[in-house]
Design a protein around this motif. Structure first.
Motif, mmCIF file in Angstrom:
data_model
loop_
_atom_site.group_PDB
_atom_site.id
_atom_site.type_symbol
_atom_site.label_atom_id
_atom_site.label_comp_id
_atom_site.label_asym_id
_atom_site.label_seq_id
_atom_site.Cartn_x
_atom_site.Cartn_y
_atom_site.Cartn_z
ATOM 1 N N GLU A 156 0.840 -1.022 -0.215
ATOM 2 C CA GLU A 156 0.049 -0.250 -0.085
ATOM 3 C C GLU A 156 0.938 1.177 0.154
ATOM 4 O O GLU A 156 1.867 1.166 0.589
ATOM 5 C CB GLU A 156 -0.874 -0.016 1.280
ATOM 6 C CG GLU A 156 -1.885 -1.121 1.092
ATOM 7 C CD GLU A 156 -3.048 -0.876 2.191
ATOM 8 O OE1 GLU A 156 -2.732 -0.231 3.203
ATOM 9 O OE2 GLU A 156 -3.852 -1.875 2.542
ATOM 10 N N ASN A 158 2.539 5.059 0.779
ATOM 11 C CA ASN A 158 2.640 5.855 1.824
ATOM 12 C C ASN A 158 1.994 7.182 1.279
ATOM 13 O O ASN A 158 1.383 7.401 0.443
ATOM 14 C CB ASN A 158 4.092 6.349 2.232
ATOM 15 C CG ASN A 158 5.099 6.596 1.034
ATOM 16 O OD1 ASN A 158 4.474 7.036 0.145
ATOM 17 N ND2 ASN A 158 6.303 6.476 1.168
ATOM 18 N N ASP A 159 2.063 8.387 2.368
ATOM 19 C CA ASP A 159 1.255 9.558 1.828
ATOM 20 C C ASP A 159 1.678 10.246 0.742
ATOM 21 O O ASP A 159 1.063 10.795 0.041
ATOM 22 C CB ASP A 159 1.486 10.559 3.316
ATOM 23 C CG ASP A 159 0.455 9.962 4.295
ATOM 24 O OD1 ASP A 159 -0.215 9.181 4.228
ATOM 25 O OD2 ASP A 159 0.808 10.557 5.442
ATOM 26 N N LYS A 193 6.145 -3.084 4.012
ATOM 27 C CA LYS A 193 5.268 -1.925 4.380
ATOM 28 C C LYS A 193 6.108 -0.955 3.612
ATOM 29 O O LYS A 193 7.060 -0.803 3.184
ATOM 30 C CB LYS A 193 5.340 -1.805 5.896
ATOM 31 C CG LYS A 193 6.758 -1.694 6.600
ATOM 32 C CD LYS A 193 6.636 -1.509 8.038
ATOM 33 C CE LYS A 193 6.443 -2.690 8.584
ATOM 34 N NZ LYS A 193 6.354 -2.699 10.200
ATOM 35 N N PRO A 194 5.066 0.170 3.480
ATOM 36 C CA PRO A 194 5.614 1.394 2.892
ATOM 37 C C PRO A 194 6.639 1.895 3.650
ATOM 38 O O PRO A 194 6.721 2.087 4.798
ATOM 39 C CB PRO A 194 4.537 2.357 2.706
ATOM 40 C CG PRO A 194 3.581 1.803 3.718
ATOM 41 C CD PRO A 194 3.870 0.223 3.772
ATOM 42 N N CYS A 195 7.649 2.717 2.998
ATOM 43 C CA CYS A 195 8.775 3.383 3.422
ATOM 44 C C CYS A 195 8.420 4.711 3.932
ATOM 45 O O CYS A 195 7.216 5.342 3.504
ATOM 46 C CB CYS A 195 9.907 3.412 2.345
ATOM 47 S SG CYS A 195 9.936 4.573 1.171
ATOM 48 N N PRO A 196 8.959 5.447 4.522
ATOM 49 C CA PRO A 196 8.672 6.605 4.987
ATOM 50 C C PRO A 196 8.654 7.735 3.763
ATOM 51 O O PRO A 196 9.495 7.570 2.896
ATOM 52 C CB PRO A 196 9.811 7.241 6.053
ATOM 53 C CG PRO A 196 10.592 5.887 6.312
ATOM 54 C CD PRO A 196 10.464 5.098 5.228
ATOM 55 N N SER A 197 7.663 8.699 3.806
ATOM 56 C CA SER A 197 7.470 9.546 2.758
ATOM 57 C C SER A 197 8.740 10.455 2.338
ATOM 58 O O SER A 197 8.914 10.896 1.159
ATOM 59 C CB SER A 197 6.149 10.457 2.802
ATOM 60 O OG SER A 197 4.979 9.727 2.871
#
Length: 228
Positions: A156, A158-159, A193-197
């Motif tokens: 999914e 990230n922002d 999981k998504p990495c930091p934006s």
């Protein structure tokens, strides 16, 4: 999904990103417009060491016994949520056949209209992303040749990526690589999981890249900002 990439890296840059060792033994000529089923450079474990190898970006599972022309489905992406159950990927996952694909990527903003140019997505502070992937080896039943193939794992967004698409590649930090290559599957799955934006940056590029036959630095040349 991640369906177009850029791998304009030197051997030294890939080694620095991944911890791979050894002298360059393959041609690392830049490829600015990678599409599924073309060749990419991956880093995987071989005899306990991280090595750079060429692989086809479209995983063919080892159990596939038909000619490649009979494979009518794309496997350049594997969804993190289902790869443990999907027949195409679960064997590679259970055997810890994990790799990283040092690559940046293009994405078209949803809803995509014909002729729209994509955005080029790249790290804010490094030359390329460390995309999490799986590899497998397939034996061509017609020639007996062994082919190394790979897939990019997606999750999914990230922002940052949510402004463009509902999926993104799993991107790893340098401090995660030891676990990615060596941890058992039940531990490694927690990394999907998504990495930091803040790891990501982007700019719009020209529609020139829409045709996968087009190559060269013009594919990643800025044509505007991300949120125009």
């Amino acid at each position: 999904m991640c369906g177009r990439g850029d791998q304009s890296l030197t051997f030294s840059e890939i080694c620095e990103l991944s911890g791979a060792i050894g002298a360059p033994t393959t041609n690392l000529e830049p490829c600015y417009n990678i599409a599924p089923t073309t060749t990419v450079h991956i880093v995987r474990l071989r005899d306990g060491e991280r090595v750079i190898e060429k692989a086809t970006w479209d995983l063919v599972p080892s159990w596939w016994k038909q000619p490649l022309s009979e494979k009518k489905f794309r496997t350049h992406n594997a969804r993190a949520e289902t790869l443990q159950e999907k027949a195409t990927f679960r064997s590679a996952w259970k055997k810890s056949q994990r790799c990283i694909i040092p690559m940046n990527f293009f994405e078209w903003k949803r809803p995509r209209k014909k002729g729209d140019p994509p955005h080029y997505i790249y790290p804010a502070k490094e030359p390329a992303f460390r995309m999490a992937g799986l590899w497998d080896e397939w034996k061509d039943p017609e020639t007996g040749e062994i082919h190394l193939t790979c897939t990019t794992i997606t999750c999914e967004p990230n922002d940052f990526m949510a402004e463009l698409h509902d999926r993104m590649p799993v991107i790893l930090g340098a401090d995660q690589l030891d676990a990615w290559f060596n941890a058992p599957p039940e531990i490694a799955v927690e990394m999907l999981k998504p990495c930091p934006s803040e790891w990501m940056a982007a700019h719009k590029v020209n529609a020139y890249v829409n045709d996968a036959r087009n190559q060269g630095p013009d594919c990643i040349k800025p044509e505007g900002d991300l949120f125009e």
